[in-house]
Scaffold this motif. Sequence first.
Motif, PDB file in Angstrom:
ATOM      1  N   UNK A   1       0.830  -1.208   0.000  1.00 36.26           N
ATOM      2  CA  UNK A   1       0.000   0.000   0.000  1.00 36.26           C
ATOM      3  C   UNK A   1       0.868   1.264   0.000  1.00 36.26           C
ATOM      4  N   UNK A   2       0.419   2.249  -0.754  1.00 38.84           N
ATOM      5  CA  UNK A   2       1.105   3.544  -0.821  1.00 38.84           C
ATOM      6  C   UNK A   2       0.037   4.625  -0.818  1.00 38.84           C
ATOM      7  N   UNK A   3       0.405   5.785  -0.316  1.00 39.43           N
ATOM      8  CA  UNK A   3      -0.564   6.869  -0.282  1.00 39.43           C
ATOM      9  C   UNK A   3       0.113   8.219  -0.166  1.00 39.43           C
ATOM     10  N   UNK A   4      -0.656   9.258  -0.476  1.00 33.84           N
ATOM     11  CA  UNK A   4      -0.129  10.621  -0.430  1.00 33.84           C
ATOM     12  C   UNK A   4      -0.034  11.151   0.993  1.00 33.84           C
ATOM     13  N   UNK A   5      -0.564  10.411   1.939  1.00 32.17           N
ATOM     14  CA  UNK A   5      -0.521  10.850   3.331  1.00 32.17           C
ATOM     15  C   UNK A   5       0.688  10.290   4.071  1.00 32.17           C
ATOM     16  N   UNK A   6       1.745  10.020   3.372  1.00 25.32           N
ATOM     17  CA  UNK A   6       2.964   9.506   3.993  1.00 25.32           C
ATOM     18  C   UNK A   6       3.261   8.113   3.481  1.00 25.32           C
ATOM     19  N   UNK A   7       3.836   8.027   2.296  1.00 32.35           N
ATOM     20  CA  UNK A   7       4.138   6.724   1.708  1.00 32.35           C
ATOM     21  C   UNK A   7       5.198   6.008   2.543  1.00 32.35           C
ATOM     22  N   UNK A   8       5.053   4.699   2.710  1.00 36.80           N
ATOM     23  CA  UNK A   8       6.047   3.957   3.495  1.00 36.80           C
ATOM     24  C   UNK A   8       7.360   3.818   2.735  1.00 36.80           C
ATOM     25  N   UNK A   9       8.430   3.646   3.479  1.00 35.25           N
ATOM     26  CA  UNK A   9       9.745   3.406   2.867  1.00 35.25           C
ATOM     27  C   UNK A   9      10.132   1.953   3.133  1.00 35.25           C
ATOM     28  N   UNK A  10      10.659   1.270   2.094  1.00 36.60           N
ATOM     29  CA  UNK A  10      11.066  -0.128   2.214  1.00 36.60           C
ATOM     30  C   UNK A  10      12.448  -0.286   1.599  1.00 36.60           C
ATOM     31  N   UNK A  11      13.271  -1.074   2.257  1.00 40.84           N
ATOM     32  CA  UNK A  11      14.531  -1.493   1.643  1.00 40.84           C
ATOM     33  C   UNK A  11      14.186  -2.705   0.793  1.00 40.84           C
ATOM     34  N   UNK A  12      14.270  -2.551  -0.521  1.00 44.43           N
ATOM     35  CA  UNK A  12      13.797  -3.644  -1.370  1.00 44.43           C
ATOM     36  C   UNK A  12      14.926  -4.530  -1.877  1.00 44.43           C
ATOM     37  N   UNK A  13      16.083  -3.959  -2.102  1.00 44.23           N
ATOM     38  CA  UNK A  13      17.238  -4.772  -2.518  1.00 44.23           C
ATOM     39  C   UNK A  13      18.487  -4.102  -1.992  1.00 44.23           C
ATOM     40  N   UNK A  14      19.568  -4.722  -2.094  1.00 40.31           N
ATOM     41  CA  UNK A  14      20.819  -4.155  -1.630  1.00 40.31           C
ATOM     42  C   UNK A  14      21.207  -2.924  -2.438  1.00 40.31           C
ATOM     43  N   UNK A  15      22.084  -2.106  -1.852  1.00 43.38           N
ATOM     44  CA  UNK A  15      22.531  -0.874  -2.505  1.00 43.38           C
ATOM     45  C   UNK A  15      23.181  -1.192  -3.841  1.00 43.38           C
ATOM     46  N   UNK A  16      22.862  -0.369  -4.823  1.00 44.29           N
ATOM     47  CA  UNK A  16      23.449  -0.514  -6.159  1.00 44.29           C
ATOM     48  C   UNK A  16      22.772  -1.532  -7.036  1.00 44.29           C
ATOM     49  N   UNK A  17      21.772  -2.246  -6.581  1.00 43.21           N
ATOM     50  CA  UNK A  17      21.063  -3.240  -7.385  1.00 43.21           C
ATOM     51  C   UNK A  17      20.014  -2.525  -8.234  1.00 43.21           C
ATOM     52  N   UNK A  18      19.950  -2.765  -9.521  1.00 42.01           N
ATOM     53  CA  UNK A  18      18.941  -2.111 -10.369  1.00 42.01           C
ATOM     54  C   UNK A  18      17.569  -2.764 -10.182  1.00 42.01           C
ATOM     55  N   UNK A  19      16.521  -1.953 -10.413  1.00 39.14           N
ATOM     56  CA  UNK A  19      15.153  -2.453 -10.435  1.00 39.14           C
ATOM     57  C   UNK A  19      14.772  -2.673 -11.887  1.00 39.14           C
ATOM     58  N   UNK A  20      14.003  -3.719 -12.132  1.00 38.98           N
ATOM     59  CA  UNK A  20      13.584  -4.003 -13.484  1.00 38.98           C
ATOM     60  C   UNK A  20      12.330  -3.233 -13.884  1.00 38.98           C
ATOM     61  N   UNK A  21      11.364  -3.163 -12.992  1.00 40.55           N
ATOM     62  CA  UNK A  21      10.123  -2.457 -13.307  1.00 40.55           C
ATOM     63  C   UNK A  21       9.320  -2.243 -12.025  1.00 40.55           C
ATOM     64  N   UNK A  22       8.318  -1.407 -12.148  1.00 40.75           N
ATOM     65  CA  UNK A  22       7.390  -1.163 -11.037  1.00 40.75           C
ATOM     66  C   UNK A  22       6.021  -0.884 -11.631  1.00 40.75           C
ATOM     67  N   UNK A  23       4.993  -1.117 -10.831  1.00 36.66           N
ATOM     68  CA  UNK A  23       3.638  -0.834 -11.303  1.00 36.66           C
ATOM     69  C   UNK A  23       2.812  -0.287 -10.135  1.00 36.66           C
TER      70      UNK A  23
END
Length: 186
Positions: free
Chosen positions: A127-149
């Motif tokens: 879940x994400x929202x304009x009232x304070x989106x959460x922050x998550x560590x999703x992968x290690x530093x320097x790792x590229x993301x392939x896509x998001x939706x």
Amino acid sequence: MAKVDEKCEPDLLPDPKITEFVAPSWGRVGVACQGYTDPPFAGCGPGAICVPEPEPGSGFRHCVKREGDHACPEEGYTDKLLFYAGYEDKRGCTACACGAPEGGVCTATMSVFKDGACTDPLFLGVPAGSNGAPCYDIIGAGQPLGSKSISNVTYYPGTCQATGGEVEGSVESVGPATFCCLPEEN
């Protein structure tokens, strides 16, 4: 995700009409009776006015009347009473309006993928929202993301503070008449 507050429009009711205000009322009512002049009425002399004596406790007094607001003489008919023929009701209400909207929120579901085709998920349905989106560590530093939706985007409008609708104006007395009366006997 940026929140955009939409403009609020007031739900306007018809402007109140004068009949919706409490009607003005008078604290005292004046009744004038005309005396008789010159004979043969009640035996008065030429140029004299004959009026009966008011009954004690009746509220009636001997007075002279003149249209408009005037001073009374310093002797004789010295008690001034001011009466009005009517009134003009100039009351109304200020226009209704809405202030800036506050508290609107956008929400959505976010997913992050390792590949560019959105098939190898790192996170699904966060879940994400304009009232304070959460922050998550999703992968290690320097790792590229392939896509998001982002899916299930929903806007929840805020509320607007209503303004206006206050009573303004006044009731003005019109048609003054001055009654100069003999002082009341105690």
